[in-house]
Design a protein around this motif. Structure first.
Motif, mmCIF file in Angstrom:
data_model
loop_
_atom_site.group_PDB
_atom_site.id
_atom_site.type_symbol
_atom_site.label_atom_id
_atom_site.label_comp_id
_atom_site.label_asym_id
_atom_site.label_seq_id
_atom_site.Cartn_x
_atom_site.Cartn_y
_atom_site.Cartn_z
ATOM 1 N N LYS A 83 61.038 59.561 16.132
ATOM 2 C CA LYS A 83 59.817 60.068 16.790
ATOM 3 C C LYS A 83 60.213 61.578 17.370
ATOM 4 O O LYS A 83 61.229 61.959 17.931
ATOM 5 C CB LYS A 83 59.468 59.303 18.055
ATOM 6 C CG LYS A 83 58.490 59.956 18.951
ATOM 7 C CD LYS A 83 57.904 59.072 20.214
ATOM 8 C CE LYS A 83 56.873 59.726 20.805
ATOM 9 N NZ LYS A 83 56.831 59.189 22.139
ATOM 10 N N ASP A 84 59.562 62.575 16.791
ATOM 11 C CA ASP A 84 59.769 64.026 17.231
ATOM 12 C C ASP A 84 61.188 64.302 17.262
ATOM 13 O O ASP A 84 61.887 65.282 17.832
ATOM 14 C CB ASP A 84 59.415 64.311 18.836
ATOM 15 C CG ASP A 84 57.774 63.635 19.036
ATOM 16 O OD1 ASP A 84 56.951 63.904 18.169
ATOM 17 O OD2 ASP A 84 57.546 63.238 20.145
ATOM 18 N N GLY A 85 61.685 64.075 15.883
ATOM 19 C CA GLY A 85 63.289 64.362 15.710
ATOM 20 C C GLY A 85 64.206 63.691 16.268
ATOM 21 O O GLY A 85 65.201 63.623 15.759
ATOM 22 N N TYR A 105 69.153 63.021 20.546
ATOM 23 C CA TYR A 105 68.248 64.087 20.565
ATOM 24 C C TYR A 105 68.562 65.336 19.441
ATOM 25 O O TYR A 105 69.925 65.486 19.589
ATOM 26 C CB TYR A 105 68.305 64.882 22.160
ATOM 27 C CG TYR A 105 67.510 63.922 22.781
ATOM 28 C CD1 TYR A 105 66.057 63.964 23.075
ATOM 29 C CD2 TYR A 105 68.394 63.201 23.757
ATOM 30 C CE1 TYR A 105 65.590 63.236 24.034
ATOM 31 C CE2 TYR A 105 67.793 62.372 24.959
ATOM 32 C CZ TYR A 105 66.350 62.149 25.030
ATOM 33 O OH TYR A 105 65.729 61.611 25.603
ATOM 34 N N THR A 108 67.661 71.624 19.430
ATOM 35 C CA THR A 108 66.247 72.172 19.607
ATOM 36 C C THR A 108 66.203 73.520 20.653
ATOM 37 O O THR A 108 67.394 73.607 21.300
ATOM 38 C CB THR A 108 65.226 71.233 20.346
ATOM 39 O OG1 THR A 108 63.941 71.848 20.333
ATOM 40 C CG2 THR A 108 65.545 70.708 21.734
ATOM 41 N N PRO A 112 60.293 70.147 25.524
ATOM 42 C CA PRO A 112 59.197 69.259 25.456
ATOM 43 C C PRO A 112 58.233 69.126 26.541
ATOM 44 O O PRO A 112 58.672 69.649 27.579
ATOM 45 C CB PRO A 112 60.124 68.125 25.201
ATOM 46 C CG PRO A 112 61.510 68.126 25.998
ATOM 47 C CD PRO A 112 61.773 69.703 25.894
ATOM 48 N N CYS A 158 65.921 66.957 26.718
ATOM 49 C CA CYS A 158 66.171 67.200 25.204
ATOM 50 C C CYS A 158 67.792 67.858 25.244
ATOM 51 O O CYS A 158 68.305 67.675 26.199
ATOM 52 C CB CYS A 158 65.277 68.698 24.968
ATOM 53 S SG CYS A 158 65.772 70.233 26.014
ATOM 54 N N ASN A 182 54.109 56.543 19.423
ATOM 55 C CA ASN A 182 53.525 57.923 19.409
ATOM 56 C C ASN A 182 52.111 58.164 20.266
ATOM 57 O O ASN A 182 51.381 57.269 20.305
ATOM 58 C CB ASN A 182 53.004 58.178 17.773
ATOM 59 C CG ASN A 182 54.266 58.286 16.797
ATOM 60 O OD1 ASN A 182 55.259 58.898 17.206
ATOM 61 N ND2 ASN A 182 53.950 57.746 15.686
#
Length: 187
Positions: A83-85, A105, A108, A112, A158, A182
């Protein structure tokens, strides 16, 4: 003799020793000879309700504690969620009282969005660095550090320093939904 009954003696011995009692002390309190108790613990005497009830009362345990049957495979075989990377690997069986996950994680540079839900969350940084945004604070945790917080405070996490990070995380049912499902904006 079936496998469950073979375990009774061992569990009885562990319980007695865990409470710091000698064979003689527990046997006397339960109204039996130390020899009888010794034979029960070693599996040389078959367990009966007549013998076990006074022992379990004195030890402060139930009969179920002595004859507990472990039937399920102890391995956790649940699919990883992406999910989301992030890669979210469940470490506890579905419906376990403690929801435990290993979360990776990705590197990035984006912060977030902060989220809020009921409960508490705990995490431990396995490797890398993790940024924890908690209310108006921006906290960086390094490998070997842990954090616990009330998830009613706006929060997000993150990886830090442009490298991936891995954590062990424990959270409640609301946290499971927040981290593994999600969501549409505004949910």
């Amino acid at each position: 003799m079936n496998q469950e009954l073979k375990q009774v003696g061992m569990r009885l011995r562990v319980a007695r020793q865990g409470r710091g009692l000698t064979l003689e002390e527990l046997a006397a309190d339960a109204g039996m000879s130390a020899s009888t108790l010794s034979r029960l613990e070693s599996g040389k005497r078959q367990a009966s309700l007549e013998l076990l009830l006074p022992l379990t009362r004195r030890l402060g345990m139930s009969l179920d504690d002595l004859v507990f049957v472990e039937q399920r495979d102890p391995r956790v075989r649940r699919p990883v969620v992406k999910k989301d990377g992030m890669v979210i690997a469940p470490l506890a069986p579905e419906g376990a009282p403690v929801a435990t996950y290993k979360i990776t994680y990705p590197p990035t540079t984006e912060i977030p969005p902060l989220r809020v839900h009921e409960g508490f969350e705990w995490f431990y940084v396995l490797c890398g660095k993790v940024r924890l945004f908690l209310g108006d604070r921006d906290i960086t945790l390094e490998s070997g550090e842990a954090a616990e917080f009330d998830t009613r405070t706006p929060h997000a996490m993150c990886a830090a320093d442009g490298r991936k990070a891995e954590i062990l995380s424990i959270f409640n049912e609301a946290g499971i939904k927040m981290h593994t499902h999600n969501h549409e904006p505004g949910e």
